[in-house]
Design a protein around this motif. Structure first.
Motif, PDB file in Angstrom:
ATOM      1  N   ASP A   1      40.116  78.602  59.149  1.00 30.97           N
ATOM      2  CA  ASP A   1      39.015  78.935  60.062  1.00 30.97           C
ATOM      3  C   ASP A   1      38.611  77.763  60.956  1.00 30.97           C
ATOM      4  OD1 ASP A   1      38.967  81.441  58.920  1.00 30.97           O
ATOM      5  OD2 ASP A   1      37.432  80.884  57.460  1.00 30.97           O
ATOM      6  N   GLY A   2      39.467  76.747  61.067  1.00 30.98           N
ATOM      7  CA  GLY A   2      39.163  75.647  61.959  1.00 30.98           C
ATOM      8  C   GLY A   2      38.036  74.744  61.493  1.00 30.98           C
ATOM      9  N   ASP A   3      37.692  74.765  60.195  1.00 36.66           N
ATOM     10  CA  ASP A   3      36.610  73.908  59.713  1.00 36.66           C
ATOM     11  C   ASP A   3      37.141  72.939  58.680  1.00 36.66           C
ATOM     12  OD1 ASP A   3      36.164  75.055  56.902  1.00 36.66           O
ATOM     13  OD2 ASP A   3      36.074  76.833  58.151  1.00 36.66           O
ATOM     14  N   ALA A   4      36.256  72.078  58.190  1.00 30.52           N
ATOM     15  CA  ALA A   4      36.674  71.009  57.289  1.00 30.52           C
ATOM     16  C   ALA A   4      36.589  71.380  55.820  1.00 30.52           C
ATOM     17  CB  ALA A   4      35.821  69.760  57.552  1.00 30.52           C
ATOM     18  N   SER A   5      36.150  72.572  55.489  1.00 25.07           N
ATOM     19  CA  SER A   5      35.991  72.941  54.087  1.00 25.07           C
ATOM     20  C   SER A   5      37.342  73.254  53.444  1.00 25.07           C
ATOM     21  CB  SER A   5      35.066  74.152  53.961  1.00 25.07           C
ATOM     22  OG  SER A   5      35.615  75.266  54.644  1.00 25.07           O
ATOM     23  N   ILE A   6      37.314  73.394  52.137  1.00 24.22           N
ATOM     24  CA  ILE A   6      38.530  73.669  51.374  1.00 24.22           C
ATOM     25  C   ILE A   6      38.631  75.172  51.125  1.00 24.22           C
ATOM     26  CG2 ILE A   6      39.832  73.074  49.309  1.00 24.22           C
ATOM     27  CD1 ILE A   6      37.882  70.732  48.909  1.00 24.22           C
ATOM     28  N   LYS A   7      39.806  75.714  51.391  1.00 20.77           N
ATOM     29  CA  LYS A   7      40.050  77.120  51.096  1.00 20.77           C
ATOM     30  C   LYS A   7      41.353  77.215  50.319  1.00 20.77           C
ATOM     31  CE  LYS A   7      40.213  81.712  53.227  1.00 20.77           C
ATOM     32  NZ  LYS A   7      40.193  82.473  54.519  1.00 20.77           N
ATOM     33  N   LEU A   8      41.286  77.825  49.148  1.00 20.28           N
ATOM     34  CA  LEU A   8      42.446  77.952  48.272  1.00 20.28           C
ATOM     35  C   LEU A   8      42.871  79.408  48.166  1.00 20.28           C
ATOM     36  CD1 LEU A   8      41.226  75.643  45.348  1.00 20.28           C
ATOM     37  CD2 LEU A   8      42.541  74.986  47.375  1.00 20.28           C
ATOM     38  N   GLU A   9      44.173  79.602  48.057  1.00 22.78           N
ATOM     39  CA  GLU A   9      44.720  80.937  47.837  1.00 22.78           C
ATOM     40  C   GLU A   9      45.283  81.016  46.422  1.00 22.78           C
ATOM     41  OE1 GLU A   9      48.189  83.976  49.527  1.00 22.78           O
ATOM     42  OE2 GLU A   9      47.958  81.963  50.373  1.00 22.78           O
ATOM     43  N   VAL A  10      44.846  82.007  45.676  1.00 20.72           N
ATOM     44  CA  VAL A  10      45.304  82.218  44.308  1.00 20.72           C
ATOM     45  C   VAL A  10      45.960  83.596  44.243  1.00 20.72           C
ATOM     46  CG1 VAL A  10      44.657  82.267  41.868  1.00 20.72           C
ATOM     47  CG2 VAL A  10      43.334  80.871  43.489  1.00 20.72           C
TER      48      VAL A  10
ATOM     49  N   ARG B   1      36.749  79.520  48.474  1.00 18.51           N
ATOM     50  CA  ARG B   1      36.268  78.489  49.392  1.00 18.51           C
ATOM     51  C   ARG B   1      35.380  77.514  48.622  1.00 18.51           C
ATOM     52  NH1 ARG B   1      36.277  77.871  54.670  1.00 18.51           N
ATOM     53  NH2 ARG B   1      36.967  80.002  55.063  1.00 18.51           N
ATOM     54  N   VAL B   2      35.699  76.236  48.732  1.00 15.94           N
ATOM     55  CA  VAL B   2      34.973  75.181  48.034  1.00 15.94           C
ATOM     56  C   VAL B   2      33.930  74.609  48.993  1.00 15.94           C
ATOM     57  CG1 VAL B   2      35.156  73.031  46.741  1.00 15.94           C
ATOM     58  CG2 VAL B   2      37.042  74.689  46.682  1.00 15.94           C
ATOM     59  N   LEU B   3      32.650  74.717  48.623  1.00 20.99           N
ATOM     60  CA  LEU B   3      31.561  74.320  49.502  1.00 20.99           C
ATOM     61  C   LEU B   3      30.683  73.258  48.836  1.00 20.99           C
ATOM     62  CD1 LEU B   3      30.382  77.830  50.784  1.00 20.99           C
ATOM     63  CD2 LEU B   3      31.870  76.197  51.956  1.00 20.99           C
ATOM     64  N   PRO B   4      30.577  72.067  49.420  1.00 15.40           N
ATOM     65  CA  PRO B   4      29.612  71.073  48.921  1.00 15.40           C
ATOM     66  C   PRO B   4      28.186  71.610  49.071  1.00 15.40           C
ATOM     67  CG  PRO B   4      31.213  70.076  50.402  1.00 15.40           C
ATOM     68  CD  PRO B   4      31.385  71.545  50.529  1.00 15.40           C
ATOM     69  N   THR B   5      27.385  71.447  48.027  1.00 10.04           N
ATOM     70  CA  THR B   5      26.019  71.971  48.006  1.00 10.04           C
ATOM     71  C   THR B   5      25.089  70.922  47.427  1.00 10.04           C
ATOM     72  OG1 THR B   5      26.928  74.189  47.588  1.00 10.04           O
ATOM     73  CG2 THR B   5      24.580  73.888  47.203  1.00 10.04           C
ATOM     74  N   LEU B   6      23.863  70.908  47.931  1.00 11.70           N
ATOM     75  CA  LEU B   6      22.880  69.997  47.356  1.00 11.70           C
ATOM     76  C   LEU B   6      21.504  70.644  47.349  1.00 11.70           C
ATOM     77  CD1 LEU B   6      21.028  68.588  49.846  1.00 11.70           C
ATOM     78  CD2 LEU B   6      23.217  67.474  50.280  1.00 11.70           C
ATOM     79  N   CYS B   7      20.683  70.209  46.408  1.00  6.25           N
ATOM     80  CA  CYS B   7      19.318  70.727  46.269  1.00  6.25           C
ATOM     81  C   CYS B   7      18.330  69.584  46.422  1.00  6.25           C
ATOM     82  CB  CYS B   7      19.121  71.391  44.904  1.00  6.25           C
ATOM     83  SG  CYS B   7      20.137  72.855  44.643  1.00  6.25           S
ATOM     84  N   ILE B   8      17.349  69.781  47.309  1.00  2.32           N
ATOM     85  CA  ILE B   8      16.255  68.825  47.479  1.00  2.32           C
ATOM     86  C   ILE B   8      14.960  69.608  47.408  1.00  2.32           C
ATOM     87  CG2 ILE B   8      15.141  67.180  49.014  1.00  2.32           C
ATOM     88  CD1 ILE B   8      17.779  66.443  50.156  1.00  2.32           C
TER      89      ILE B   8
END
Length: 492
Positions: A300-309, A329-336
């Motif tokens: 999708d033209g972005d920097a995230s990780i996408k895996l096919e299984v 899809r591997v997405l970095p997440t944070l909580c504040i």
């Protein structure tokens, strides 16, 4: 065949339309062919009038009456959609040359399996054994929806469980790898999220999200809402570095990813993507999990990780597991504090922004506040409180849009918010009211498309339709308008 008293030009147009219908299934698919068949009689009559002498023909405004074949409820007509329909019919009329004979190339007979027979009483697509009768319907819409839900919408529980198991196995391996590769990177537990866990996937269980939780020091970082910045978007957040005068750069691991004093979502995603996609031993991982796992590069033209299984060669021999592919899809997440944001795809960040904002680089460094957990949770709690069929209606609409090329741009995000708005108006969501709520959802969606605005339920300032062009909205509105009086055409 037309009766003998008609002129040669009219015979040519009728033959052209019959040829187009006969081959419509090959060009626009079964659903499009059904819609084309339903409207054919009206279009033929309009073209016939256009070919007559001026003194014999009725004024063009009377031709709108012919569209009663498509819609029998005038009160549902929307001015904007009406103009789109008339525009399409006018274009078709102008393109028809009533004075020329049928070209030889169009005179070829189509194969019997693809022949479409059109009469004033019925439209029959024999290749798919589909028959839509004008005077009566073989089954009620309620029965048709129940059948469609049971046979086309629902994902078998074993398939869902297998997809969840594979996603969890992949998550475990990625977590172990990151802790070994980056022992100083403060990461929390990886967990799955999305419609796969909420039983909201349709047709097949083929995608999920894997959230990688970043542990940040709340004394050093704060979340700034998009409304309070130049971004002017309520679903975007900037993560600002605080107390630099007392705690200079280097006190936090995440200081390596600062851009202009803010934590860059894109740089964090790129670092994780580079580590995972380039350093992991994918053949070894596939062998240990018993299925093939590989990264989808440039997803999708972005920097995230996408895996096919997908199943291994041995598993593919089993019929029930054919074509069972899962994208993670591997997405970095944070909580504040109370805010949980993720480094979603860049195109997700810009949904709903104006055209000028799309080009601003800072959007790539912003974090996205997903409302999906609230939306799915509210739908589930509403159904639990009254035994309703909201989620069932949502899954049916998602399947319809997924299988219809024209409606495919409408995602669960749009349809979920549509049903939440409808829940504020309609009170009866029992199984008996399933078909009624389905039809109302179509009518409500037409209304939102007409004004070009579908507000997010929890963030009304967000217009979920702003990501679509006017042509997209016109095409979707035309398709849904055709289905107002004949919703069965969406269930082919």
């Amino acid at each position: 065949m037309y009766y003998n008293g008609r002129r040669r030009g009219q015979d040519g147009v009728g033959a052209v339309l019959d040829f187009l219908l006969a081959n419509a299934r090959l060009v626009i698919g079964v659903g499009g062919a059904a819609i084309l068949g339903i409207a054919t009689l009206a279009v033929k009559r309009i073209i016939e009038r256009a070919g007559r002498r001026a003194e014999e023909s009725k004024p063009m405004p009377d031709s709108w009456e012919e569209l009663s074949l498509v819609s029998s409820s005038p009160k549902l007509l929307k001015k904007g959609i009406e103009e789109v329909v008339m525009k399409k019919i006018a274009v078709a009329t102008r393109k028809a040359d009533l004075s020329q004979p049928l070209p030889a190339a169009l005179a070829l007979e189509s194969r019997p399996a693809e022949r479409v027979c059109v009469s004033a009483e019925r439209v029959c697509v024999s290749a798919e054994r589909v028959c839509v009768s004008a005077p009566r319907v073989c089954v009620t819409l309620q029965e048709r929806l129940q059948q469609y839900y049971a046979t086309r919408v629902c994902v078998p529980p074993p398939v869902t469980m297998r997809a969840q198991r594979r996603a969890l196995e992949v998550a475990t391996e990625i977590q172990a790898f990151l802790r070994t590769k980056h022992p100083h990177m403060p990461l929390g537990e990886l967990r799955l999220a999305g419609s796969l866990l909420d039983d909201l996937q349709v047709i097949t269980a083929d995608h999920t999200s894997l959230l990688v939780h970043l542990q940040v020091e709340e004394s050093l970082w704060s979340a700034v809402r998009g409304e309070d910045t130049f971004l002017s978007h309520p679903q975007l957040f900037l993560i600002r570095r605080e107390n630099l005068e007392y705690f200079p750069r280097g006190r936090s691991y995440w200081d390596h990813f600062l851009v202009g004093g803010y934590l860059s979502a894109r740089l964090v995603a790129e670092q994780l993507a580079k580590s995972v996609t380039e350093a992991m031993n994918w053949p070894s991982l596939s062998g240990s999990l018993g299925c093939e796992v590989r990264p989808v590069l440039g997803a999708d033209g972005d920097a995230s990780i996408k895996l096919e299984v997908r199943p291994s060669d041995e598993e593919e021999e089993e019929p029930e597991e054919e074509e069972e592919r899962l994208f993670v899809r591997v997405l970095p997440t944070l909580c504040i504090g109370d805010e949980s944001v993720c480094a979603g795809p860049t195109h997700t960040h810009t949904h709903g922004l104006n055209a000028h904002t799309h080009t601003h680089a800072p959007c790539e460094h912003a974090w996205f506040y997903s409302l999906y957990p609230k939306e799915a949770g509210l739908l589930a709690s509403l159904d639990q409180s009254d035994g309703g069929a909201r989620r069932k209606c949502l899954k049916t609409l998602k399947a319809v849009c997924r299988t219809n090329p024209t409606l495919r741009p409408l995602s669960g995000r749009h349809l979920g918010n549509l049903l939440l708005h409808l829940s504020d108006k309609a009170t009866d969501w029992s199984e008996e009211a399933f078909s009624g709520r389905f039809q109302e959802a179509i009518e409500e969606l037409i209304g939102y498309l007409e004004i070009g605005r579908l507000p997010s339920y929890f963030k009304p300032a967000v217009n979920l339709l702003q990501e679509f062009s006017e042509d997209d909205i016109d095409e979707m509105g035309f398709m849904l308008y055709c289905a107002v009086s004949q919703p069965e055409i969406l269930l082919i």
